[in-house]
Write an enzyme that holds these catalytic residues in place. Structure first.
Site, PDB file in Angstrom:
ATOM      1  N   ARG A 178       0.819  -1.223   0.000  1.00  0.00           N
ATOM      2  CA  ARG A 178       0.000   0.000   0.000  1.00  0.00           C
ATOM      3  C   ARG A 178       0.847   1.265   0.000  1.00  0.00           C
ATOM      4  NH1 ARG A 178      -2.288  -3.277  -1.672  1.00  0.00           N
ATOM      5  NH2 ARG A 178      -4.122  -4.384  -0.910  1.00  0.00           N
ATOM      6  N   SER A 229     -10.624  -1.493   3.524  1.00  0.00           N
ATOM      7  CA  SER A 229      -9.932  -2.160   4.636  1.00  0.00           C
ATOM      8  C   SER A 229      -9.197  -1.137   5.490  1.00  0.00           C
ATOM      9  CB  SER A 229      -8.923  -3.173   4.101  1.00  0.00           C
ATOM     10  OG  SER A 229      -9.612  -4.244   3.503  1.00  0.00           O
ATOM     11  N   GLU A 299      -4.160   1.047   6.939  1.00  0.00           N
ATOM     12  CA  GLU A 299      -4.061   1.218   5.486  1.00  0.00           C
ATOM     13  C   GLU A 299      -4.710   2.565   5.130  1.00  0.00           C
ATOM     14  OE1 GLU A 299      -5.139  -2.409   3.447  1.00  0.00           O
ATOM     15  OE2 GLU A 299      -5.949  -1.276   1.760  1.00  0.00           O
TER      16      GLU A 299
HETATM   17  C1  FAD Z   1     -15.530   0.219  -0.498  1.00  0.00           C
HETATM   18  C2  FAD Z   1     -14.043   0.380  -0.646  1.00  0.00           C
HETATM   19  C3  FAD Z   1     -13.272  -0.697  -1.065  1.00  0.00           C
HETATM   20  C4  FAD Z   1     -11.875  -0.575  -1.194  1.00  0.00           C
HETATM   21  N1  FAD Z   1     -11.154  -1.649  -1.610  1.00  0.00           N
HETATM   22  C5  FAD Z   1      -9.811  -1.525  -1.763  1.00  0.00           C
HETATM   23  C6  FAD Z   1      -9.023  -2.637  -2.224  1.00  0.00           C
HETATM   24  O1  FAD Z   1      -9.540  -3.725  -2.508  1.00  0.00           O
HETATM   25  N2  FAD Z   1      -7.679  -2.469  -2.341  1.00  0.00           N
HETATM   26  C7  FAD Z   1      -7.063  -1.286  -2.058  1.00  0.00           C
HETATM   27  O2  FAD Z   1      -5.844  -1.172  -2.202  1.00  0.00           O
HETATM   28  N3  FAD Z   1      -7.792  -0.198  -1.616  1.00  0.00           N
HETATM   29  C8  FAD Z   1      -9.127  -0.300  -1.471  1.00  0.00           C
HETATM   30  N4  FAD Z   1      -9.856   0.785  -1.031  1.00  0.00           N
HETATM   31  C9  FAD Z   1      -9.153   2.028  -0.635  1.00  0.00           C
HETATM   32  C10 FAD Z   1      -9.047   3.115  -1.745  1.00  0.00           C
HETATM   33  O3  FAD Z   1     -10.140   3.038  -2.621  1.00  0.00           O
HETATM   34  C11 FAD Z   1      -7.745   2.992  -2.532  1.00  0.00           C
HETATM   35  O4  FAD Z   1      -6.608   3.202  -1.716  1.00  0.00           O
HETATM   36  C12 FAD Z   1      -7.703   3.993  -3.700  1.00  0.00           C
HETATM   37  O5  FAD Z   1      -6.659   3.643  -4.556  1.00  0.00           O
HETATM   38  C13 FAD Z   1      -7.547   5.436  -3.258  1.00  0.00           C
HETATM   39  O6  FAD Z   1      -7.718   6.259  -4.400  1.00  0.00           O
HETATM   40  P1  FAD Z   1      -8.260   7.748  -4.253  1.00  0.00           P
HETATM   41  O7  FAD Z   1      -8.221   8.414  -5.574  1.00  0.00           O
HETATM   42  O8  FAD Z   1      -9.573   7.750  -3.555  1.00  0.00           O
HETATM   43  O9  FAD Z   1      -7.128   8.384  -3.302  1.00  0.00           O
HETATM   44  P2  FAD Z   1      -7.322   9.358  -2.057  1.00  0.00           P
HETATM   45  O10 FAD Z   1      -8.043   8.657  -0.967  1.00  0.00           O
HETATM   46  O11 FAD Z   1      -7.847  10.674  -2.492  1.00  0.00           O
HETATM   47  O12 FAD Z   1      -5.787   9.573  -1.624  1.00  0.00           O
HETATM   48  C14 FAD Z   1      -5.005   8.497  -1.173  1.00  0.00           C
HETATM   49  C15 FAD Z   1      -3.566   9.027  -1.011  1.00  0.00           C
HETATM   50  O13 FAD Z   1      -3.045   9.375  -2.284  1.00  0.00           O
HETATM   51  C16 FAD Z   1      -2.678  10.759  -2.352  1.00  0.00           C
HETATM   52  N5  FAD Z   1      -3.064  11.220  -3.712  1.00  0.00           N
HETATM   53  C17 FAD Z   1      -4.262  11.002  -4.331  1.00  0.00           C
HETATM   54  N6  FAD Z   1      -4.217  11.464  -5.603  1.00  0.00           N
HETATM   55  C18 FAD Z   1      -2.980  11.988  -5.779  1.00  0.00           C
HETATM   56  C19 FAD Z   1      -2.325  12.627  -6.880  1.00  0.00           C
HETATM   57  N7  FAD Z   1      -2.910  12.821  -8.092  1.00  0.00           N
HETATM   58  N8  FAD Z   1      -1.038  13.042  -6.710  1.00  0.00           N
HETATM   59  C20 FAD Z   1      -0.400  12.868  -5.519  1.00  0.00           C
HETATM   60  N9  FAD Z   1      -0.972  12.289  -4.436  1.00  0.00           N
HETATM   61  C21 FAD Z   1      -2.247  11.843  -4.581  1.00  0.00           C
HETATM   62  C22 FAD Z   1      -3.417  11.432  -1.207  1.00  0.00           C
HETATM   63  O14 FAD Z   1      -2.702  12.548  -0.701  1.00  0.00           O
HETATM   64  C23 FAD Z   1      -3.487  10.312  -0.171  1.00  0.00           C
HETATM   65  O15 FAD Z   1      -2.310  10.267   0.584  1.00  0.00           O
HETATM   66  C24 FAD Z   1     -11.252   0.676  -0.897  1.00  0.00           C
HETATM   67  C25 FAD Z   1     -12.050   1.773  -0.488  1.00  0.00           C
HETATM   68  C26 FAD Z   1     -13.427   1.626  -0.370  1.00  0.00           C
HETATM   69  C27 FAD Z   1     -14.250   2.819   0.049  1.00  0.00           C
END
Ligand code: FAD
Length: 307
Positions: A178, A229, A299
């Protein structure tokens, strides 16, 4: 710096929302106001914005789909730069060659999967059902037991601390649990090239995607807001089992509850605060430590000011 000064400085770079409640953006539906939330129009504009913020010493936070976050109830000071598909400049996706797709950081993972499958690519199973955008997936090295972003990433394009566009090749050693081990100067990811194999049969790829979605719907509490998670799995252990075996299934603090469907999820049953989610995380950690002498690490990321 006075409020009006910052607003004047950032307004030329995109749509600005002042005192924007982060609960309107987070998948947990919690979080206090960001002083300023800006949606830059394009990569060029985002680069100039970062350069200006760097020169003026204004603090900023870059976010994507906000699906891996607990944002404090007192909100986020300074400027939040949201990179999502709200802006066409961060929503482009294209085929570079028969094994390579380029996607901008704001592209939703679900749209990436659809595009790849429609165009005869495979190798995307690990991404299915993970919400949020491509940029957030790269930073988190998101994935499942089927793989992670680092297994298909070829090159990441980003803006550095000074606001200059840059890029880096990704190799397999950079993919951690992660976390993608990118250069420290990488402050805003703008997009990436992905290496994906050609599918021998597109219909089979789409069937596999449907099957994964069905499976996740059965196992995960999709009906409530969450951030997926909560805890990383310790070596040779499953966090959900440790939490479950501590008798914490359904345990609540205020509106935050250990999911009854999957004990590595905390869900917002209605009206939860981020402080309640954080307190529940700490309580689970203390119970698992007391019973098994194991430290659970999150995570999900906690950002901003908590009360
Ligand atoms: C129902 C559900 C199921 C999920 N299942 C999984 C799974 O199976 N596996 C898994 O790994 N995760 C899972 N997640 C967690 C999450 O969806 C992932 O980590 C996802 O990749 C985060 O993407 P995001 O765009 O929402 O990032 P954000 O939550 O907006 O940001 C995450 C991190 O990335 C940084 N960031 C975001 N975009 C940028 C950018 N363009 N440039 C620089 N930094 C940036 C932010 O500062 C932060 O530190 C789940 C979440 C939910 C709600």
């Amino acid at each position: 710096m006075k409020q009006i000064d910052i607003l004047e400085l950032i307004e030329p770079f995109g749509k600005v929302l002042v005192n924007e409640p982060m609960k309107n953006h987070t998948s947990f539906k919690t979080g206090g106001p960001a002083d300023y939330l800006i949606l830059p129009e394009s990569e060029n504009v985002a680069a100039k914005l970062i350069s200006m913020l760097h020169n003026e010493k204004i603090s900023y936070t870059v976010l994507g789909g906000c699906t891996n976050l607990v944002v404090g109830d007192e909100g986020i000071r300074g400027v939040v730069i949201k990179i999502s598909d709200d802006r066409p400049g961060f929503n482009s996706i294209s085929i570079i060659d028969e094994n390579t797709i380029y996607a901008a950081a704001g592209v939703r993972k679900s749209d990436f999967i659809q595009f790849a499958a429609d165009n005869g690519f495979t190798g995307i199973d690990f991404m299915v059902g993970i919400p949020g955008c491509i940029g957030g997936g790269i930073v988190m090295n998101a994935g499942t037991y089927m793989g992670t972003f680092s297994s298909v990433l070829k090159k990441v394009y980003y803006i550095n601390l000074k606001g200059e566009p840059s890029s880096t090749e990704v190799d397999s050693t950079m993919g951690l649990y992660r976390h993608l081990n990118l250069e420290k100067e990488c402050v805003l990811i703008t997009g990436a090239d992905f290496t994906l194999p050609q599918a021998s049969d597109s219909a089979t790829v789409k069937q596999a995607i449907e099957a994964i979605i069905d499976d996740r719907k059965q196992k995960h509490p999709w009906e409530f807001p969450s951030a997926g998670s909560v805890f990383k799995n310790p070596e040779n252990e499953a966090s959900w089992k440790l939490v479950n075996d501590c008798g914490l299934k359904g345990y609540s603090i205020g509106g935050a509850q250990v999911s009854e469907k999957h004990t590595n999820f905390i869900v917002n049953k209605g009206g939860a605060s981020s402080a309640e989610i954080r307190a529940l995380v700490a309580y689970i950690q203390s119970q698992v430590k007391a019973k098994y002498d194991i430290d659970l690490h999150t995570e999900i990321r906690m950002i901003g000011n908590f009360n």
